[in-house]
Design a protein around this motif. Structure first.
Motif, short mmCIF file in Angstrom:
data_model
loop_
_atom_site.label_atom_id
_atom_site.label_comp_id
_atom_site.label_asym_id
_atom_site.label_seq_id
_atom_site.Cartn_x
_atom_site.Cartn_y
_atom_site.Cartn_z
N GLU A 128 0.80 -1.17 -0.20
CA GLU A 128 0.01 0.09 -0.20
C GLU A 128 0.74 1.25 0.27
N LYS A 129 1.80 1.42 0.07
CA LYS A 129 2.92 2.49 0.28
C LYS A 129 2.32 3.36 -0.51
N PRO A 130 3.44 2.85 -2.00
CA PRO A 130 2.94 3.49 -3.23
C PRO A 130 0.81 3.73 -3.68
N TYR A 131 0.37 3.21 -3.05
CA TYR A 131 -0.49 4.65 -3.52
C TYR A 131 -0.89 5.08 -2.48
N HIS A 132 -0.45 5.47 -1.22
CA HIS A 132 -0.14 6.21 -0.22
C HIS A 132 0.56 7.43 -1.17
N VAL A 133 1.54 6.81 -1.44
CA VAL A 133 2.17 8.12 -1.70
C VAL A 133 1.94 8.74 -2.85
N ASP A 191 -1.61 13.23 -5.40
CA ASP A 191 -2.20 13.28 -6.87
C ASP A 191 -2.94 13.62 -7.17
N ARG A 192 -3.31 12.28 -6.44
CA ARG A 192 -5.17 11.92 -6.65
C ARG A 192 -6.46 13.80 -6.14
N ALA A 245 2.95 14.84 1.87
CA ALA A 245 3.70 13.80 2.12
C ALA A 245 3.85 13.20 3.64
N ARG A 246 2.97 13.96 4.46
CA ARG A 246 3.70 13.95 6.02
C ARG A 246 3.00 12.85 7.01
#
Length: 192
Positions: A16-21, A25-26, A171-172
């Motif tokens: 899930e980390k890439p999705y959170h990053v 963008d969303r 990004a926090r």
């Protein structure tokens, strides 16, 4: 889910980390999508309203939490028009100061002071929050940055101007006490 093991959930957390990053963008994509629709009866789009609110906050030298909060205070309007204030607050809550999330969550009822009488509603409904430490912040937010930001002629900054701020905030680390600063009142910048 009840049959998952620690190894399963560790794997999911990693996946899930890439999705959170990509959260910023969303959010920026949703903001841009709101630029495609003029709000019924208004002379500007929902995106323009958010940009105008954020521009006012930025020009008053508000901190990044206030600027991003002003930009995104109506981000939930497209999906949840009847409770957009609470929806929008939940989008930003993990990443901004509690004061800003509370203000976004309650701005809908605070805005009623300007128009509720025209519908036979209670324009002082916000008074039930008068003892809350964030009452003045929310009242000031509505007066200075929200209710005044429907002007098609106001010189407003573009999405790209605010994009680095959105990226920095999202990004926090979510729910980091360093950023949430629960119970702290910063307020809006003093007017010159």
């Amino acid at each position: 889910m009840k049959d998952g093991t620690k190894a399963d959930y560790d794997l999911l957390a990693e996946q899930e980390k890439p999705y959170h990053v990509l959260t910023a963008d969303r959010i920026l994509a949703e903001l841009r999508r709101q630029g495609e629709d003029t709000m019924s009866g208004y002379k500007i789009t929902r995106m323009e309203h958010g940009l105008q609110s954020a521009t006012r906050a930025y020009r008053e030298e508000a901190d990044i939490d206030w600027v991003v909060g002003a930009l995104l205070h109506d981000i939930g309007d497209g999906l949840a028009p009847q409770n957009h204030d609470r929806f929008s607050a939940e989008v930003i809550r993990p990443f901004v100061r509690e004061e800003v999330a509370w203000t976004v969550e309650h701005h809908g009822i605070f805005q009623m002071v300007y128009y509720a009488n025209h519908y036979g509603w209670d324009e002082n409904a916000r008074d039930r929050f008068k003892d809350n430490i964030y009452f003045r912040s929310c009242a000031d937010f509505c007066e200075r940055w929200d209710q005044s930001s429907f002007d098609p002629d106001y010189p407003t900054e573009a999405v790209e101007f605010f994009e680095p701020m959105v990226r920095e905030v999202f990004a926090r680390k979510a729910y980091d006490p360093l950023h949430l600063r629960e119970g702290e009142v910063v307020g809006l910048p003093a007017l010159s």
